[in-house]
Design a protein around this motif. Structure first.
Motif, mmCIF file in Angstrom:
data_model
loop_
_atom_site.group_PDB
_atom_site.id
_atom_site.type_symbol
_atom_site.label_atom_id
_atom_site.label_comp_id
_atom_site.label_asym_id
_atom_site.label_seq_id
_atom_site.Cartn_x
_atom_site.Cartn_y
_atom_site.Cartn_z
ATOM 1 N N ILE A 17 -52.515 6.642 24.658
ATOM 2 C CA ILE A 17 -51.958 6.781 23.313
ATOM 3 C C ILE A 17 -52.191 8.219 22.860
ATOM 4 O O ILE A 17 -53.327 8.694 22.808
ATOM 5 N N ASP A 18 -51.108 8.899 22.521
ATOM 6 C CA ASP A 18 -51.185 10.333 22.206
ATOM 7 C C ASP A 18 -51.137 10.639 20.713
ATOM 8 O O ASP A 18 -51.269 11.811 20.320
ATOM 9 N N GLY A 19 -50.950 9.630 19.885
ATOM 10 C CA GLY A 19 -50.920 9.853 18.447
ATOM 11 C C GLY A 19 -50.590 8.562 17.723
ATOM 12 O O GLY A 19 -50.074 7.605 18.324
ATOM 13 N N PHE A 20 -50.893 8.517 16.430
ATOM 14 C CA PHE A 20 -50.731 7.299 15.641
ATOM 15 C C PHE A 20 -49.928 7.561 14.366
ATOM 16 O O PHE A 20 -50.221 8.511 13.629
ATOM 17 N N LEU A 21 -48.933 6.708 14.137
ATOM 18 C CA LEU A 21 -48.317 6.623 12.816
ATOM 19 C C LEU A 21 -49.230 5.749 11.971
ATOM 20 O O LEU A 21 -49.344 4.541 12.209
ATOM 21 N N ALA A 22 -49.909 6.343 11.018
ATOM 22 C CA ALA A 22 -50.893 5.621 10.216
ATOM 23 C C ALA A 22 -50.187 4.758 9.164
ATOM 24 O O ALA A 22 -49.119 5.116 8.669
ATOM 25 N N PRO A 23 -50.772 3.622 8.822
ATOM 26 C CA PRO A 23 -50.105 2.675 7.914
ATOM 27 C C PRO A 23 -50.040 3.176 6.479
ATOM 28 O O PRO A 23 -51.044 3.619 5.917
ATOM 29 N N GLY A 24 -48.861 3.084 5.884
ATOM 30 C CA GLY A 24 -48.666 3.581 4.530
ATOM 31 C C GLY A 24 -49.409 2.783 3.479
ATOM 32 O O GLY A 24 -50.120 3.345 2.638
ATOM 33 N N HIS A 25 -49.250 1.442 3.493
ATOM 34 C CA HIS A 25 -49.872 0.612 2.451
ATOM 35 C C HIS A 25 -51.390 0.749 2.473
ATOM 36 O O HIS A 25 -52.024 0.903 1.426
ATOM 37 N N VAL A 26 -51.983 0.658 3.656
ATOM 38 C CA VAL A 26 -53.438 0.786 3.785
ATOM 39 C C VAL A 26 -53.900 2.139 3.273
ATOM 40 O O VAL A 26 -54.906 2.246 2.558
ATOM 41 N N SER A 27 -53.166 3.192 3.613
ATOM 42 C CA SER A 27 -53.576 4.553 3.252
ATOM 43 C C SER A 27 -53.563 4.778 1.752
ATOM 44 O O SER A 27 -54.320 5.612 1.239
ATOM 45 N N VAL A 28 -52.716 4.049 1.030
ATOM 46 C CA VAL A 28 -52.715 4.161 -0.433
ATOM 47 C C VAL A 28 -54.084 3.793 -0.979
ATOM 48 O O VAL A 28 -54.610 4.441 -1.889
ATOM 49 N N VAL A 29 -54.690 2.743 -0.425
ATOM 50 C CA VAL A 29 -55.993 2.273 -0.902
ATOM 51 C C VAL A 29 -57.124 3.127 -0.335
ATOM 52 O O VAL A 29 -58.015 3.572 -1.058
ATOM 53 N N THR A 30 -57.101 3.370 0.971
ATOM 54 C CA THR A 30 -58.234 4.025 1.625
ATOM 55 C C THR A 30 -58.193 5.544 1.557
ATOM 56 O O THR A 30 -59.223 6.214 1.682
ATOM 57 N N GLY A 31 -56.990 6.101 1.395
ATOM 58 C CA GLY A 31 -56.813 7.528 1.561
ATOM 59 C C GLY A 31 -56.738 7.889 3.038
ATOM 60 O O GLY A 31 -57.121 7.091 3.905
ATOM 61 N N TYR A 32 -56.247 9.087 3.324
ATOM 62 C CA TYR A 32 -56.134 9.466 4.738
ATOM 63 C C TYR A 32 -57.463 9.923 5.322
ATOM 64 O O TYR A 32 -57.575 10.190 6.526
ATOM 65 N N GLN A 33 -58.507 9.946 4.502
ATOM 66 C CA GLN A 33 -59.839 10.343 4.990
ATOM 67 C C GLN A 33 -60.348 9.436 6.109
ATOM 68 O O GLN A 33 -61.124 9.863 6.965
ATOM 69 N N LEU A 70 -47.361 12.585 4.962
ATOM 70 C CA LEU A 70 -45.965 12.663 4.546
ATOM 71 C C LEU A 70 -45.664 11.746 3.365
ATOM 72 O O LEU A 70 -44.537 11.713 2.894
ATOM 73 N N TYR A 71 -46.677 11.033 2.899
ATOM 74 C CA TYR A 71 -46.493 10.043 1.830
ATOM 75 C C TYR A 71 -47.272 10.508 0.599
ATOM 76 O O TYR A 71 -48.008 9.740 -0.011
ATOM 77 N N ARG A 72 -47.077 11.764 0.242
ATOM 78 C CA ARG A 72 -47.880 12.399 -0.794
ATOM 79 C C ARG A 72 -47.675 11.812 -2.185
ATOM 80 O O ARG A 72 -48.521 11.982 -3.061
ATOM 81 N N SER A 73 -46.571 11.132 -2.396
ATOM 82 C CA SER A 73 -46.313 10.566 -3.723
ATOM 83 C C SER A 73 -47.342 9.506 -4.097
ATOM 84 O O SER A 73 -47.618 9.292 -5.283
ATOM 85 N N VAL A 74 -47.938 8.842 -3.091
ATOM 86 C CA VAL A 74 -48.901 7.773 -3.389
ATOM 87 C C VAL A 74 -50.184 7.852 -2.574
ATOM 88 O O VAL A 74 -51.159 7.178 -2.904
ATOM 89 N N VAL A 75 -50.207 8.636 -1.506
ATOM 90 C CA VAL A 75 -51.396 8.717 -0.643
ATOM 91 C C VAL A 75 -52.109 10.037 -0.868
ATOM 92 O O VAL A 75 -51.498 11.104 -0.828
ATOM 93 N N THR A 76 -53.412 9.949 -1.108
ATOM 94 C CA THR A 76 -54.255 11.136 -1.267
ATOM 95 C C THR A 76 -55.357 11.102 -0.215
ATOM 96 O O THR A 76 -55.470 10.143 0.553
ATOM 97 N N GLU A 77 -56.183 12.112 -0.201
ATOM 98 C CA GLU A 77 -57.270 12.139 0.781
ATOM 99 C C GLU A 77 -58.263 11.008 0.536
ATOM 100 O O GLU A 77 -58.682 10.318 1.466
ATOM 101 N N LYS A 78 -58.642 10.782 -0.717
ATOM 102 C CA LYS A 78 -59.692 9.808 -1.026
ATOM 103 C C LYS A 78 -59.152 8.424 -1.374
ATOM 104 O O LYS A 78 -59.915 7.456 -1.398
ATOM 105 N N GLY A 79 -57.864 8.309 -1.665
ATOM 106 C CA GLY A 79 -57.278 7.007 -1.937
ATOM 107 C C GLY A 79 -57.586 6.474 -3.317
ATOM 108 O O GLY A 79 -57.960 7.211 -4.232
ATOM 109 N N ASN A 80 -57.448 5.166 -3.463
ATOM 110 C CA ASN A 80 -57.675 4.490 -4.740
ATOM 111 C C ASN A 80 -59.151 4.089 -4.811
ATOM 112 O O ASN A 80 -59.549 3.031 -4.330
#
Length: 352
Positions: A181-197, A239-249
């Motif tokens: 596996i060479d890379g991952f498309l990270a989940p959008g819904h989860v990332s809203v809560v957790t952040g991309y951190q 790429l989902y900056r409208s709702v995803v931040t580093e630290k999340g919700n």
């Protein structure tokens, strides 16, 4: 990378179609991404040197059969009402599913939100409501909100049977156990809560890129392109900056940790993964319907390849049951049940 114009998207499509570099395998770990990739025909747009595989992002698909059997056992008591999201009704345990036992007279109810159950429990105080609480970080936060409301409203006839998972542990398992596996498309819904951190430690540990994407075809194209361009780099692209931040919700995270704590969990296709689940804290165990000891047991259908599909080892059409004994009308495995399941989407779109 944040591209919006049609011309720029066309450029990325051309890049991905004509890519002639080293073979690259990418994994999406979100059921909604799987469905959208299938719906948009994105796999067909890519160079033969770029392959997409679906990971463990569908909560229905990774739920073990012992969990279904526990729900069915609880439904034997006719004072209990088993409450579930729609897809879970069709997942078979060793012999039956919730739809089957409903036909036989069990009280099984489909809802769209745990809050729907709260209204019903208030109206029917003599009935016991048991919610089939499956999902990842997004829905775990929703269950925490529901418990908060249940406590504040002094409701005493609701319990949860939990099979809650956390995304980082599953991705780490894939990196350790599934080569290539060479890379991952990270989940959008989860990332809203957790952040991309939450992806940063894994990216650094395995020197892999992650792309957090929304659910449009354009964002998925951008995400795939960023993973190809950053192959071998520990880089997070949001790429989902409208709702995803580093630290999340952080409020949702705090509420989740108020009621739940990490635990080991069993996954269909993975076995038990240390600290990959969430369970109710000891002080809130009165809301638990018996969630412990839900072990992995898939021996009821040894020909089913869902386990290998979920880990990216096989494509659905490599399963001997796919499209023959196993169809959306006659599901043999959980990956064919959900509209977010890999096998379901392969079947609907006839990807060969």
């Amino acid at each position: 990378m944040c591209i919006n114009s049609e011309k720029e998207i066309d450029f990325l499509k051309k890049f991905l179609r004509e890519y002639n570099g080293p073979q690259i395998k990418l994994m999406e770990v979100c059921g909604t991404h799987t469905a959208e990739i299938s719906h948009c025909g994105i796999s067909d747009m890519l160079s033969p040197r770029i392959s997409l595989v679906s990971g463990p992002g569908c909560p229905v698909c990774v739920t073990v059969t012992s969990y279904i059997d526990k729900l069915i056992s609880l439904s034997d008591d006719r004072t209990n009402i088993i409450v579930s999201f729609g897809d879970m009704l069709h997942v078979t345990g060793k012999n039956m599913n919730l739809k089957d036992v409903k036909v036989e007279g069990a009280n099984v109810l489909m809802v769209y939100s745990p809050m729907d159950m709260i209204k019903l429990a208030i109206q029917n105080p003599t009935k016991n409501y048991i919610f089939a609480a499956v999902g990842f970080e997004t829905t775990t936060a929703a269950y925490a909100m529901a418990i908060d409301e249940i406590i504040n409203s002094n409701i005493n006839n609701i319990k949860f049977l939990t099979s809650l998972k956390t995304m980082p542990a599953a991705i780490d398992w894939v990196c350790k156990n599934q080569n290539g596996i060479d890379g991952f498309l990270a989940p959008g819904h989860v990332s809203v809560v957790t952040g991309y951190q939450i992806y940063i430690p894994i990216a650094k540990k395995y020197q892999l890129p992650f792309a957090v994407a929304g659910f449009s075809g354009e964002q998925l194209i951008q995400g795939i392109a960023s993973l190809v361009l950053n192959k071998g780099k520990a880089k997070i692209t949001n790429l989902y900056r409208s709702v995803v931040t580093e630290k999340g919700n952080e409020a949702a995270q705090a509420l989740t940790l108020k009621y739940f704590e990490p635990c080991d969990a069993s996954w269909r296709g993975f076995g038990e993964i240390e600290r990959s689940g969430m369970k109710l804290r000891h002080e809130y165990e009165k809301f638990d319907a018996g969630s412990s000891n839900l072990y992995l047991d898939e021996s009821h259908n040894p020909k089913c390849c869902c386990a290998k599909v979920l880990t990216g080892e096989l494509n659905p059409n490599q399963c001997p049951l796919f499209g023959r004994d196993c169809t959306p009308q006659n599901q043999q495995g959980a990956c064919m049940v959900s509209r977010e399941g890999t096998c379901y989407n392969y079947f609907i779109n006839r990807r060969k």
